[in-house]
Design an enzyme around this catalytic site. Structure first.
Site, mmCIF file in Angstrom:
data_model
loop_
_atom_site.group_PDB
_atom_site.id
_atom_site.type_symbol
_atom_site.label_atom_id
_atom_site.label_comp_id
_atom_site.label_asym_id
_atom_site.label_seq_id
_atom_site.Cartn_x
_atom_site.Cartn_y
_atom_site.Cartn_z
ATOM 1 N N ARG A 116 0.868 -1.189 0.000
ATOM 2 C CA ARG A 116 0.000 0.000 0.000
ATOM 3 C C ARG A 116 0.898 1.229 0.000
ATOM 4 N NH1 ARG A 116 -5.291 1.339 3.586
ATOM 5 N NH2 ARG A 116 -6.077 -0.025 1.942
ATOM 6 N N HIS A 143 -7.375 1.095 -6.370
ATOM 7 C CA HIS A 143 -7.530 0.166 -5.237
ATOM 8 C C HIS A 143 -8.131 -1.133 -5.800
ATOM 9 C CE1 HIS A 143 -7.707 -1.250 -1.270
ATOM 10 N NE2 HIS A 143 -8.600 -0.448 -0.726
ATOM 11 N N GLN A 146 -9.745 -3.966 -3.589
ATOM 12 C CA GLN A 146 -11.069 -3.605 -3.088
ATOM 13 C C GLN A 146 -12.134 -3.909 -4.134
ATOM 14 O OE1 GLN A 146 -11.975 -2.053 0.074
ATOM 15 N NE2 GLN A 146 -13.932 -2.799 -0.703
ATOM 16 N N ASP A 239 -17.368 6.807 -1.463
ATOM 17 C CA ASP A 239 -16.120 6.682 -0.712
ATOM 18 C C ASP A 239 -15.869 8.031 -0.035
ATOM 19 O OD1 ASP A 239 -13.611 5.814 0.218
ATOM 20 O OD2 ASP A 239 -12.586 6.291 -1.665
ATOM 21 N N CYS A 283 -16.286 1.197 0.537
ATOM 22 C CA CYS A 283 -15.097 0.389 0.867
ATOM 23 C C CYS A 283 -14.724 0.496 2.341
ATOM 24 C CB CYS A 283 -13.929 0.781 -0.025
ATOM 25 S SG CYS A 283 -13.286 2.438 0.252
ATOM 26 N N ARG A 311 -13.104 -8.909 1.125
ATOM 27 C CA ARG A 311 -11.688 -8.605 0.891
ATOM 28 C C ARG A 311 -10.857 -9.878 1.107
ATOM 29 N NH1 ARG A 311 -9.787 -3.412 1.377
ATOM 30 N NH2 ARG A 311 -7.851 -4.361 0.622
HETATM 31 N N1 NVA Z 1 -10.078 6.720 -1.174
HETATM 32 C C1 NVA Z 1 -9.715 6.222 0.145
HETATM 33 C C2 NVA Z 1 -9.881 4.747 0.217
HETATM 34 C C3 NVA Z 1 -9.591 4.157 1.571
HETATM 35 C C4 NVA Z 1 -9.696 2.653 1.603
HETATM 36 C C5 NVA Z 1 -8.293 6.637 0.480
HETATM 37 O O1 NVA Z 1 -7.428 6.503 -0.380
HETATM 38 O O2 NVA Z 1 -8.063 7.112 1.599
HETATM 39 N N1 CP Z 2 -11.184 -0.422 2.375
HETATM 40 C C1 CP Z 2 -9.913 -0.437 2.851
HETATM 41 O O1 CP Z 2 -8.946 -0.585 2.106
HETATM 42 O O2 CP Z 2 -9.822 -0.294 4.196
HETATM 43 P P1 CP Z 2 -8.475 -0.075 5.030
HETATM 44 O O3 CP Z 2 -7.941 1.301 4.635
HETATM 45 O O4 CP Z 2 -8.889 -0.149 6.456
HETATM 46 O O5 CP Z 2 -7.491 -1.133 4.650
#
Ligand code: NVA
Ligand code: CP
Length: 326
Positions: A116, A143, A146, A239, A283, A311
């Site tokens: 990540r 993502h 997801q 989101d 998500c 997931r």
């Molecule tokens: N768009 C959000 C998704 C979190 C799972 C982020 O990148 O923070």
């Molecule tokens: N949806 C998701 O990726 O959640 P986290 O940021 O908690 O991993």
């Protein structure tokens, strides 16, 4: 040749279906596959001896996480492996050591690299230098893990994917919007994303989605009009309006962001415009009262807890699928 999963379109429609089918199978039989329980490494060892044993998977976080961290750790253990979770700032990666040098070390010890991070280019550099599969566990741009979970969830509740209409409302320039576009059309869905000016997908992402849609029978609509996206939609998704790494630097800038997105919230009035049997995805983490109303996320059309559980199953399937192709 090693396959990686960096962007939703790394899987063709047929391959995406294979992964989703395997995810459904693993959901029923969680311990039926064990790619990390022991692989034949003859030809790698100098003495040519075949060895078996539990394999390690590196799961690296440059940003915080609950679902991704827990689902990968659990999934890797379910598949017979050992998860090695490396938190933000805990390794030399990115400050003392290059991505390429890190990949060259990791590939000698771990069976898969899950990461990540911020820049998509970093994931591409990691994959280019790695003989083991690299999986995008969220970047600024996509993502894709997801979306495998989201598609599995939609399929469970709707029985199909191709031909369904999915409406995404909110920050249509973020990683989730991009992945809804690309993974959705890969599945043959009609994907509509709505957000304010300045928060719409980049043209390169739209072009990629249109090209994929032409192969699958899906379609793409990018609009500033939430009603155009919502009309009779089978799936409604949203989101956070503020993604990780994009936090405003003052309370007034945060208020301005909330104001900008205020007509893109998924509330009861928005849901009334979708199909009566529409399901709602998020998500998570969710901000009730902002991008989604409490009555919607906690209401009967919400499938967000199935989505979160999926997931685990979807990523296990992805890891098995990638290991089968090494
Ligand atoms: N768009 C959000 C998704 C979190 C799972 C982020 O990148 O923070
Ligand atoms: N949806 C998701 O990726 O959640 P986290 O940021 O908690 O991993």
């Amino acid at each position: 040749m090693t396959r990686h999963f960096l962007i939703d379109t790394d899987l063709s429609q047929a391959e995406q279906t294979e992964v989703l089918d395997l995810a459904a199978e693993l959901k029923q039989a969680p311990y039926s596959r064990s790619p990390y329980a022991g692989i034949d490494t003859s030809g790698i060892n100098a003495d040519g001896a075949a060895t078996t044993g539990r394999q390690t998977v590196a799961v690296i976080f440059d940003k915080t996480s609950t679902r991704t961290r827990v689902s990968f750790a659990t999934g890797i253990a379910d598949l017979g492996g050992v998860p090695l979770i490396i938190g933000a700032g805990e390794s030399q990666l990115g400050h003392k050591e290059s991505i390429t040098d890190t990949a060259k070390v990791l590939e000698r010890m771990v069976s898969t690299i899950v990461w990540r991070t911020y820049a998509q280019a970093g994931l591409e550099e990691m994959a280019a230098a790695s003989k083991v599969p690299v999986i995008n566990a969220l970047s600024d741009d996509y993502h894709p893990c997801q979306l495998l979970a989201d598609l599995l969830t939609i399929r469970e509740h709707k029985g199909t994917l191709a031909g369904l209409t999915l409406a995404y409302l909110g920050d249509a320039a973020n990683n989730m919007a991009n992945s809804y576009l690309l993974a959705g059309v890969t599945a043959g869905m009609h994907v509509r994303v709505a957000g304010p000016e300045g928060h719409l997908p980049q043209q390169s992402v739209i072009d990629l989605a249109i090209a994929r849609a032409a192969e699958t029978g899906g379609s793409v609509l990018v609009t500033t009009d939430p009603a155009a996206a919502l009309a009779d939609a089978d799936v409604v998704a949203t989101d956070t309006w503020i993604s990780m790494g994009q936090e405003p630097d003052s309370a007034s800038a945060k208020d301005a962001t909330y104001e900008l997105f205020s007509s893109y919230g998924v509330d009861a009035a928005a849901m009334a415009q979708a199909a009566p049997d529409a399901v709602v995805l998020h998500c998570l983490p969710a901000y009730r009262g902002y991008e989604i109303a409490a009555e919607v996320i906690d209401g009967p059309q919400s499938v967000v807890w199935d989505e979160a559980e999926n997931r685990l199953h979807a990523q296990k399937a992805l890891m098995v699928w990638l290991m089968d192709r090494r």
